[in-house]
Design a protein around this motif. Sequence first.
Motif, mmCIF file in Angstrom:
data_model
loop_
_atom_site.group_PDB
_atom_site.id
_atom_site.type_symbol
_atom_site.label_atom_id
_atom_site.label_comp_id
_atom_site.label_asym_id
_atom_site.label_seq_id
_atom_site.Cartn_x
_atom_site.Cartn_y
_atom_site.Cartn_z
ATOM 1 N N ARG A 172 0.845 -1.154 -0.021
ATOM 2 C CA ARG A 172 0.138 -0.107 -0.041
ATOM 3 C C ARG A 172 0.922 1.308 0.012
ATOM 4 N NH1 ARG A 172 -5.104 0.513 3.748
ATOM 5 N NH2 ARG A 172 -5.797 -0.742 2.027
ATOM 6 N N VAL A 173 0.408 2.201 -1.016
ATOM 7 C CA VAL A 173 1.338 3.501 -1.040
ATOM 8 C C VAL A 173 0.429 4.741 -1.164
ATOM 9 C CG1 VAL A 173 2.889 4.671 -2.780
ATOM 10 C CG2 VAL A 173 3.199 2.156 -2.501
ATOM 11 N N VAL A 174 0.750 5.413 -0.096
ATOM 12 C CA VAL A 174 0.045 6.769 -0.251
ATOM 13 C C VAL A 174 0.677 7.674 -1.076
ATOM 14 C CG1 VAL A 174 -0.744 8.522 1.089
ATOM 15 C CG2 VAL A 174 -1.060 6.264 2.106
ATOM 16 N N LEU A 175 0.299 8.204 -2.077
ATOM 17 C CA LEU A 175 0.741 8.974 -3.212
ATOM 18 C C LEU A 175 0.218 10.481 -2.732
ATOM 19 C CD1 LEU A 175 1.125 8.273 -6.749
ATOM 20 C CD2 LEU A 175 0.115 10.502 -5.833
ATOM 21 N N ILE A 176 1.161 11.376 -2.393
ATOM 22 C CA ILE A 176 0.812 12.650 -2.265
ATOM 23 C C ILE A 176 0.961 13.369 -3.367
ATOM 24 C CG2 ILE A 176 1.606 14.857 -0.862
ATOM 25 C CD1 ILE A 176 2.576 13.079 1.364
ATOM 26 N N ASP A 177 -0.100 13.805 -3.795
ATOM 27 C CA ASP A 177 -0.072 14.424 -5.341
ATOM 28 C C ASP A 177 0.140 15.932 -5.227
ATOM 29 O OD1 ASP A 177 -0.971 15.199 -7.898
ATOM 30 O OD2 ASP A 177 -3.116 15.085 -7.742
ATOM 31 N N LEU A 178 1.426 16.120 -5.791
ATOM 32 C CA LEU A 178 1.869 17.698 -6.009
ATOM 33 C C LEU A 178 1.687 18.046 -7.294
ATOM 34 C CD1 LEU A 178 5.304 16.606 -4.010
ATOM 35 C CD2 LEU A 178 3.195 17.868 -3.112
ATOM 36 N N GLY A 179 1.053 17.199 -8.343
ATOM 37 C CA GLY A 179 1.176 17.698 -9.418
ATOM 38 C C GLY A 179 1.452 16.324 -10.447
ATOM 39 N N MET A 180 0.940 15.233 -9.983
ATOM 40 C CA MET A 180 1.167 14.026 -10.343
ATOM 41 C C MET A 180 1.237 13.799 -12.010
ATOM 42 S SD MET A 180 -0.405 10.081 -9.624
ATOM 43 C CE MET A 180 -2.148 10.502 -10.668
ATOM 44 N N LYS A 181 2.182 13.109 -12.394
ATOM 45 C CA LYS A 181 2.089 12.620 -13.861
ATOM 46 C C LYS A 181 1.546 11.162 -13.708
ATOM 47 C CE LYS A 181 5.496 12.992 -16.666
ATOM 48 N NZ LYS A 181 7.065 12.812 -17.129
ATOM 49 N N VAL A 182 0.757 10.610 -14.653
ATOM 50 C CA VAL A 182 0.167 9.530 -14.820
ATOM 51 C C VAL A 182 1.261 8.220 -14.832
ATOM 52 C CG1 VAL A 182 -1.247 7.978 -15.999
ATOM 53 C CG2 VAL A 182 -2.005 10.198 -15.703
ATOM 54 N N GLY A 183 2.193 8.642 -15.541
ATOM 55 C CA GLY A 183 3.287 7.519 -15.469
ATOM 56 C C GLY A 183 3.773 6.997 -14.127
ATOM 57 N N ILE A 184 3.833 7.875 -13.160
ATOM 58 C CA ILE A 184 4.191 7.344 -11.782
ATOM 59 C C ILE A 184 3.290 6.342 -11.258
ATOM 60 C CG2 ILE A 184 4.547 8.276 -9.345
ATOM 61 C CD1 ILE A 184 5.403 10.939 -10.492
ATOM 62 N N LEU A 185 2.114 6.671 -11.466
ATOM 63 C CA LEU A 185 0.969 5.737 -10.881
ATOM 64 C C LEU A 185 0.964 4.493 -11.813
ATOM 65 C CD1 LEU A 185 -1.676 5.185 -9.323
ATOM 66 C CD2 LEU A 185 -3.037 6.491 -11.093
ATOM 67 N N ARG A 186 1.366 4.500 -13.075
ATOM 68 C CA ARG A 186 1.452 3.547 -13.901
ATOM 69 C C ARG A 186 2.468 2.509 -13.587
ATOM 70 N NH1 ARG A 186 2.754 6.190 -18.517
ATOM 71 N NH2 ARG A 186 0.634 6.636 -18.698
ATOM 72 N N GLU A 187 3.878 3.305 -13.076
ATOM 73 C CA GLU A 187 5.117 2.430 -12.675
ATOM 74 C C GLU A 187 4.666 1.730 -11.414
ATOM 75 O OE1 GLU A 187 7.627 1.657 -13.926
ATOM 76 O OE2 GLU A 187 7.371 2.825 -15.878
#
Length: 355
Positions: A172-187
């Motif tokens: 489980r990863v909590v992703l703090i969205d500072l202006g996220m590129k979809v590529g990060i989520l994809r990886e």
Amino acid sequence: MFSKQLILEDGTVYKGYGFGADVENVGEVVFNTSMTGYQETLSDPSYNGQIVTFTYPLIGNYGINRDDYESMKPCIRGMIIGELCEKPSNFRYELTLDEVLKELNIPGIYGIDTRSLTRKIRTKGVIKGCIRSINANVEKVVEELKNTNLPTNQIEQVSTKSISPAIGRGKRVVLIDLGMKVGILRELQARGCDVIIVPHDTTAKEILKYKPDGIMLTNGPGDPQDVPKTVETIKELIGKIPIFGICMGHQLLALAGGAKTYKLKFGHRGGNHPVKNLITGKVDITSQNHGYAVDIDSLRDTDFELTHIAVNDKTCEGIRHKKYPVFSVQYHPEAAPGPHDSTYLFDIFIKNMEA
């Protein structure tokens, strides 16, 4: 006949032809050296508030498709190119660049000397500018540019406003969205991670309620010193959970550790930047997009150490905590657009969570 002109704050004028939307936006004029990836660039939230100049001469030659966006709400303020391709050739092509910019209400100008403009930015530094009608009064526009302050809440503008899951069966990863590129989520999803995306101003207490195995700090626009609350959140999380920071996330992690950041003269933007890994001695070709950097000297009295350095200008490209599984890089290992040399960093993040 020229139909548009790019007017800079110092009074410089470049005449060309308009495409995209017929609107008048003010933004910080920057340049990108990538040979491909204009769709990913125009949809990268880290370019919020900026007018992007492409140094590669021909742009638009493979069109635009539905799958290569890095965000659903592109936020660049304008696009500057040398030559516009009006008839793309690609089996994935659905719309032309001109058609998409019209839909997104983004202005563009082509037919100008982008080499001259790039040399100017490299010499003088990034500068405010705007795309206006060929009949616009230059003196009046220059005065307007001088009196226009660029926004300081850029991360707030592009960060998600609500908590949303991207369900997986792994860590489980909590992703703090500072202006996220979809590529990060994809990886992360490719590695089976169960991701929870949270706004940039989420507190450490709220984040810990999700019992995460790791924290991802994403890319984002603007000055890292504009979000002190996020810095405080990161400071509280260091030592409790493995952390991986990218670009803006890297800068905020450094601030949370007591280091300093500063504005670069013209930034690093492109898909061809060499970075040396000081741990392995190897050089990766990286994708980059940032206008600020971590002060290497300021790391000396912190618990962080330098791990990566830019080959071109010797600026900080990566740090890690001396005690905890916490690290970050200034460049983009999700590589969209760009090389895939550094995707292994996501694997290191997974191993840190497993350990």
